[in-house]
Enzyme design. Structure first.
Site, PDB file in Angstrom:
ATOM      1  N   SER A   1      -2.233   0.564  -4.325  1.00  0.00           N
ATOM      2  CA  SER A   1      -2.774   1.591  -3.701  1.00  0.00           C
ATOM      3  C   SER A   1      -4.286   2.037  -4.344  1.00  0.00           C
ATOM      4  O   SER A   1      -4.439   1.863  -5.478  1.00  0.00           O
ATOM      5  CB  SER A   1      -1.802   2.782  -4.047  1.00  0.00           C
ATOM      6  OG  SER A   1      -2.502   4.187  -3.590  1.00  0.00           O
ATOM      7  N   ALA A   2      -5.248   2.646  -3.646  1.00  0.00           N
ATOM      8  CA  ALA A   2      -6.509   3.130  -4.031  1.00  0.00           C
ATOM      9  C   ALA A   2      -6.111   4.458  -4.539  1.00  0.00           C
ATOM     10  O   ALA A   2      -7.270   4.860  -5.202  1.00  0.00           O
ATOM     11  CB  ALA A   2      -7.267   2.983  -2.865  1.00  0.00           C
ATOM     12  N   SER A   3      -5.161   5.034  -4.643  1.00  0.00           N
ATOM     13  CA  SER A   3      -4.901   6.615  -4.708  1.00  0.00           C
ATOM     14  C   SER A   3      -4.846   6.690  -6.254  1.00  0.00           C
ATOM     15  O   SER A   3      -4.142   6.208  -7.056  1.00  0.00           O
ATOM     16  CB  SER A   3      -3.803   7.133  -4.135  1.00  0.00           C
ATOM     17  OG  SER A   3      -3.869   8.480  -4.367  1.00  0.00           O
TER      18      SER A   3
ATOM     19  N   THR B   1       1.416  10.040   3.821  1.00  0.00           N
ATOM     20  CA  THR B   1       0.472  11.044   3.114  1.00  0.00           C
ATOM     21  C   THR B   1      -0.765  10.787   3.710  1.00  0.00           C
ATOM     22  O   THR B   1      -1.746  11.761   3.485  1.00  0.00           O
ATOM     23  CB  THR B   1       0.290  10.672   1.634  1.00  0.00           C
ATOM     24  OG1 THR B   1       0.375   9.313   1.352  1.00  0.00           O
ATOM     25  CG2 THR B   1       1.412  11.512   0.808  1.00  0.00           C
TER      26      THR B   1
ATOM     27  N   LYS C   1     -10.802  -0.983  -1.963  1.00  0.00           N
ATOM     28  CA  LYS C   1     -10.606  -1.835  -0.799  1.00  0.00           C
ATOM     29  C   LYS C   1     -11.856  -1.698   0.144  1.00  0.00           C
ATOM     30  O   LYS C   1     -12.181  -0.707   0.183  1.00  0.00           O
ATOM     31  CB  LYS C   1      -9.223  -1.455  -0.166  1.00  0.00           C
ATOM     32  CG  LYS C   1      -7.931  -1.415  -0.840  1.00  0.00           C
ATOM     33  CD  LYS C   1      -6.892  -0.797  -0.081  1.00  0.00           C
ATOM     34  CE  LYS C   1      -5.679  -0.806  -1.299  1.00  0.00           C
ATOM     35  NZ  LYS C   1      -4.447   0.052  -0.449  1.00  0.00           N
TER      36      LYS C   1
ATOM     37  N   ARG D   1     -11.780   7.976  -2.752  1.00  0.00           N
ATOM     38  CA  ARG D   1     -11.888   9.563  -2.653  1.00  0.00           C
ATOM     39  C   ARG D   1     -13.405   9.663  -2.274  1.00  0.00           C
ATOM     40  O   ARG D   1     -14.127  10.355  -1.483  1.00  0.00           O
ATOM     41  CB  ARG D   1     -11.492  10.198  -3.696  1.00  0.00           C
ATOM     42  CG  ARG D   1     -11.384  11.768  -3.684  1.00  0.00           C
ATOM     43  CD  ARG D   1     -10.999  12.609  -4.702  1.00  0.00           C
ATOM     44  NE  ARG D   1      -9.616  12.008  -5.176  1.00  0.00           N
ATOM     45  CZ  ARG D   1      -8.958  12.377  -6.154  1.00  0.00           C
ATOM     46  NH1 ARG D   1      -9.685  13.140  -7.308  1.00  0.00           N
ATOM     47  NH2 ARG D   1      -7.690  11.697  -6.747  1.00  0.00           N
TER      48      ARG D   1
ATOM     49  N   GLU E   1      -0.077  -3.231   4.822  1.00  0.00           N
ATOM     50  CA  GLU E   1      -1.062  -2.303   4.725  1.00  0.00           C
ATOM     51  C   GLU E   1      -1.025  -1.577   6.005  1.00  0.00           C
ATOM     52  O   GLU E   1      -0.754  -2.163   7.094  1.00  0.00           O
ATOM     53  CB  GLU E   1      -2.496  -3.236   4.812  1.00  0.00           C
ATOM     54  CG  GLU E   1      -3.030  -3.013   3.192  1.00  0.00           C
ATOM     55  CD  GLU E   1      -3.546  -1.492   2.857  1.00  0.00           C
ATOM     56  OE1 GLU E   1      -3.605  -0.795   3.731  1.00  0.00           O
ATOM     57  OE2 GLU E   1      -3.919  -1.409   1.877  1.00  0.00           O
ATOM     58  N   ASP E   2      -1.714  -0.396   5.936  1.00  0.00           N
ATOM     59  CA  ASP E   2      -1.846   0.357   7.244  1.00  0.00           C
ATOM     60  C   ASP E   2      -3.344   0.363   7.630  1.00  0.00           C
ATOM     61  O   ASP E   2      -3.673   1.131   8.397  1.00  0.00           O
ATOM     62  CB  ASP E   2      -1.201   1.789   7.131  1.00  0.00           C
ATOM     63  CG  ASP E   2      -1.795   2.820   6.353  1.00  0.00           C
ATOM     64  OD1 ASP E   2      -2.645   2.116   5.366  1.00  0.00           O
ATOM     65  OD2 ASP E   2      -2.276   3.652   6.744  1.00  0.00           O
TER      66      ASP E   2
ATOM     67  N   ASN F   1      -3.574   9.500  -7.069  1.00  0.00           N
ATOM     68  CA  ASN F   1      -2.433  10.314  -7.100  1.00  0.00           C
ATOM     69  C   ASN F   1      -1.001   9.422  -6.713  1.00  0.00           C
ATOM     70  O   ASN F   1       0.126  10.217  -6.740  1.00  0.00           O
ATOM     71  CB  ASN F   1      -2.501  11.411  -6.072  1.00  0.00           C
ATOM     72  CG  ASN F   1      -3.924  12.404  -6.200  1.00  0.00           C
ATOM     73  OD1 ASN F   1      -3.689  13.031  -7.416  1.00  0.00           O
ATOM     74  ND2 ASN F   1      -4.698  12.495  -5.266  1.00  0.00           N
TER      75      ASN F   1
ATOM     76  N   ASP G   1       0.779  -1.138  -0.063  1.00  0.00           N
ATOM     77  CA  ASP G   1      -0.023   0.121   0.101  1.00  0.00           C
ATOM     78  C   ASP G   1       0.888   1.218   0.063  1.00  0.00           C
ATOM     79  O   ASP G   1       2.078   1.023   0.311  1.00  0.00           O
ATOM     80  CB  ASP G   1      -0.949  -0.040   1.097  1.00  0.00           C
ATOM     81  CG  ASP G   1      -1.525   1.440   1.456  1.00  0.00           C
ATOM     82  OD1 ASP G   1      -2.111   1.699   0.705  1.00  0.00           O
ATOM     83  OD2 ASP G   1      -1.573   1.605   2.673  1.00  0.00           O
ATOM     84  N   LEU G   2       0.291   2.300  -0.325  1.00  0.00           N
ATOM     85  CA  LEU G   2       1.326   3.593  -0.568  1.00  0.00           C
ATOM     86  C   LEU G   2       1.046   4.596   0.594  1.00  0.00           C
ATOM     87  O   LEU G   2       1.958   4.629   1.683  1.00  0.00           O
ATOM     88  CB  LEU G   2       1.050   4.279  -1.770  1.00  0.00           C
ATOM     89  CG  LEU G   2       1.904   5.615  -1.996  1.00  0.00           C
ATOM     90  CD1 LEU G   2       3.229   5.175  -2.058  1.00  0.00           C
ATOM     91  CD2 LEU G   2       1.435   6.219  -3.217  1.00  0.00           C
ATOM     92  N   ASP G   3      -0.229   4.924   0.854  1.00  0.00           N
ATOM     93  CA  ASP G   3      -0.181   6.069   1.709  1.00  0.00           C
ATOM     94  C   ASP G   3      -0.406   5.404   3.069  1.00  0.00           C
ATOM     95  O   ASP G   3      -1.096   4.447   3.458  1.00  0.00           O
ATOM     96  CB  ASP G   3      -1.625   6.717   1.677  1.00  0.00           C
ATOM     97  CG  ASP G   3      -1.733   7.386   0.332  1.00  0.00           C
ATOM     98  OD1 ASP G   3      -0.748   7.982  -0.083  1.00  0.00           O
ATOM     99  OD2 ASP G   3      -2.931   7.597  -0.125  1.00  0.00           O
TER     100      ASP G   3
ATOM    101  N   LYS H   1      -9.108   5.944   5.784  1.00  0.00           N
ATOM    102  CA  LYS H   1      -7.576   5.235   5.296  1.00  0.00           C
ATOM    103  C   LYS H   1      -7.936   4.345   4.518  1.00  0.00           C
ATOM    104  O   LYS H   1      -8.688   3.157   4.693  1.00  0.00           O
ATOM    105  CB  LYS H   1      -6.825   4.927   6.459  1.00  0.00           C
ATOM    106  CG  LYS H   1      -6.174   5.926   7.163  1.00  0.00           C
ATOM    107  CD  LYS H   1      -5.274   5.406   8.153  1.00  0.00           C
ATOM    108  CE  LYS H   1      -4.519   6.520   8.860  1.00  0.00           C
ATOM    109  NZ  LYS H   1      -3.616   5.926   9.975  1.00  0.00           N
ATOM    110  N   GLY H   2      -7.443   4.060   3.205  1.00  0.00           N
ATOM    111  CA  GLY H   2      -7.503   2.865   2.180  1.00  0.00           C
ATOM    112  C   GLY H   2      -8.860   3.132   1.478  1.00  0.00           C
ATOM    113  O   GLY H   2      -9.046   2.239   0.365  1.00  0.00           O
TER     114      GLY H   2
HETATM  115  P1  B16 Z   1      -6.907   9.673  -3.944  1.00  0.00           P
HETATM  116  P2  B16 Z   1      -3.715   3.659  -0.227  1.00  0.00           P
HETATM  117  C1  B16 Z   1      -5.767   5.630  -0.429  1.00  0.00           C
HETATM  118  O1  B16 Z   1      -4.229   5.371  -0.585  1.00  0.00           O
HETATM  119  C2  B16 Z   1      -5.823   6.407   1.076  1.00  0.00           C
HETATM  120  O2  B16 Z   1      -5.361   6.005   2.067  1.00  0.00           O
HETATM  121  C3  B16 Z   1      -7.358   6.990   1.368  1.00  0.00           C
HETATM  122  O3  B16 Z   1      -7.268   8.000   2.392  1.00  0.00           O
HETATM  123  C4  B16 Z   1      -7.660   7.759  -0.179  1.00  0.00           C
HETATM  124  O4  B16 Z   1      -8.733   8.324   0.192  1.00  0.00           O
HETATM  125  C5  B16 Z   1      -7.620   6.904  -1.257  1.00  0.00           C
HETATM  126  O5  B16 Z   1      -6.287   6.292  -1.445  1.00  0.00           O
HETATM  127  C6  B16 Z   1      -7.774   7.727  -2.496  1.00  0.00           C
HETATM  128  O6  B16 Z   1      -6.768   8.703  -2.893  1.00  0.00           O
HETATM  129  O7  B16 Z   1      -7.688  10.908  -3.543  1.00  0.00           O
HETATM  130  O8  B16 Z   1      -5.471  10.393  -3.806  1.00  0.00           O
HETATM  131  O9  B16 Z   1      -7.293   9.020  -4.845  1.00  0.00           O
HETATM  132  O10 B16 Z   1      -3.674   3.888   1.419  1.00  0.00           O
HETATM  133  O11 B16 Z   1      -4.710   2.762  -0.763  1.00  0.00           O
HETATM  134  O12 B16 Z   1      -2.233   3.816  -0.872  1.00  0.00           O
HETATM  135 MG    MG Z   2      -2.862   3.135   3.326  1.00  0.00          MG
END
Ligand code: B16
Ligand code: MG
Length: 218
Positions: free
Chosen positions: A115-117, A16, A146, A48, A170-171, A119, A8-10, A44-45
């Site tokens: 990662s779900a992000s 972040t 997730k 958006r 994972e966190d 970004n 996982d990233l964040d 978390k995870g």
């Molecule tokens: P974004 P991960 C997740 O990243 C974050 O934990 C979560 O807080 C965030 O809402 C999600 O990414 C979406 O991120 O708005 O940047 O697309 O923990 O899966 O790396």
């Molecule tokens: Mg995370």
């Protein structure tokens, strides 16, 4: 034998999670209510738009905005978040992470991002991490959030590695559940009690090695 580690990233490789929290808390403040760090844990995870619903629910505003207004709120939150991200440098990679990734490489273990992000790419570039990964799965590639397992199973599939040979770091509780649903073992990072369902737990990557991983998970 573990032949693939999926990160996982964040909150695992970089901190972040605090930027996501600040950006949501700023939005809540502008809407007239407070959003606490404890309430922030639930985002978390989570994707958006699902995070936006969690925040609006805390303020009792879950039915107040049209889909278009919600898109605008999410875009404003993301602009705030990216403003924080723009300050990141390679020094923001969490302690012990680079050494552990190098140890995995030395041992021939494949490395994937899950990662779900949306970004994730921007963050990897700012932190000079992109080249470490054999596969990158992020919110631009998969849309199911997730605890859906796809964010992890897609990485294993891209690398041609069976799920039982993968370990997810994972966190977030939603991420541990996603790993379990993907048929993978997991390491909960950060000591949060919500991670009790992980196969094993570490506080940080400092002094953590592939050998130590294999002693507990193999
Ligand atoms: P974004 P991960 C997740 O990243 C974050 O934990 C979560 O807080 C965030 O809402 C999600 O990414 C979406 O991120 O708005 O940047 O697309 O923990 O899966 O790396
Ligand atoms: Mg995370």
């Amino acid at each position: 034998m573990i032949t693939c580690c999926i990160f996982d990233l964040d909150g695992v490789l970089v901190d972040t999670a605090r930027f996501h929290y600040r950006a949501w808390a700023d939005m809540a403040h502008d809407l007239g209510f407070e959003f606490t760090p404890e309430q922030g844990e639930a985002t978390k995870g989570v994707s958006r738009m699902a995070s936006l619903d969690i925040v609006l629910c805390v303020g009792g505003m879950e039915n107040r905005f049209s889909p278009e207004e919600k898109e605008r709120l999410a875009a404003e939150k993301n602009a705030r978040y990216l403003n924080y991200v723009s300050t990141m440098t390679p020094d923001d990679v969490l302690p012990g992470v680079r050494a552990f990734l190098a140890d995995l490489k030395r041992n021939g273990v494949k490395i994937a991002l899950g990662s779900a992000s949306k970004n994730a790419g921007t963050i990897l570039d700012r932190c000079a991490l992109r080249d470490v990964f054999d596969a990158i799965v992020d919110g631009t590639l998969v849309s199911r959030a997730k605890p859906d397992p796809v964010v992890f199973s897609k990485g294993a599939e891209l690398l041609g590695i069976a799920p039982e040979r993968c370990v997810v770091f994972e966190d977030a509780a939603a991420g541990i559940e996603a790993a379990t649903r993907a048929g993978m073992r997991s390491v909960g990072v950060g000591g949060d009690k919500l991670l009790a369902r992980a196969t094993m737990a570490i506080m940080t990557f400092e002094n953590f090695t592939y050998d130590a991983l294999c002693k507990t998970i193999d």
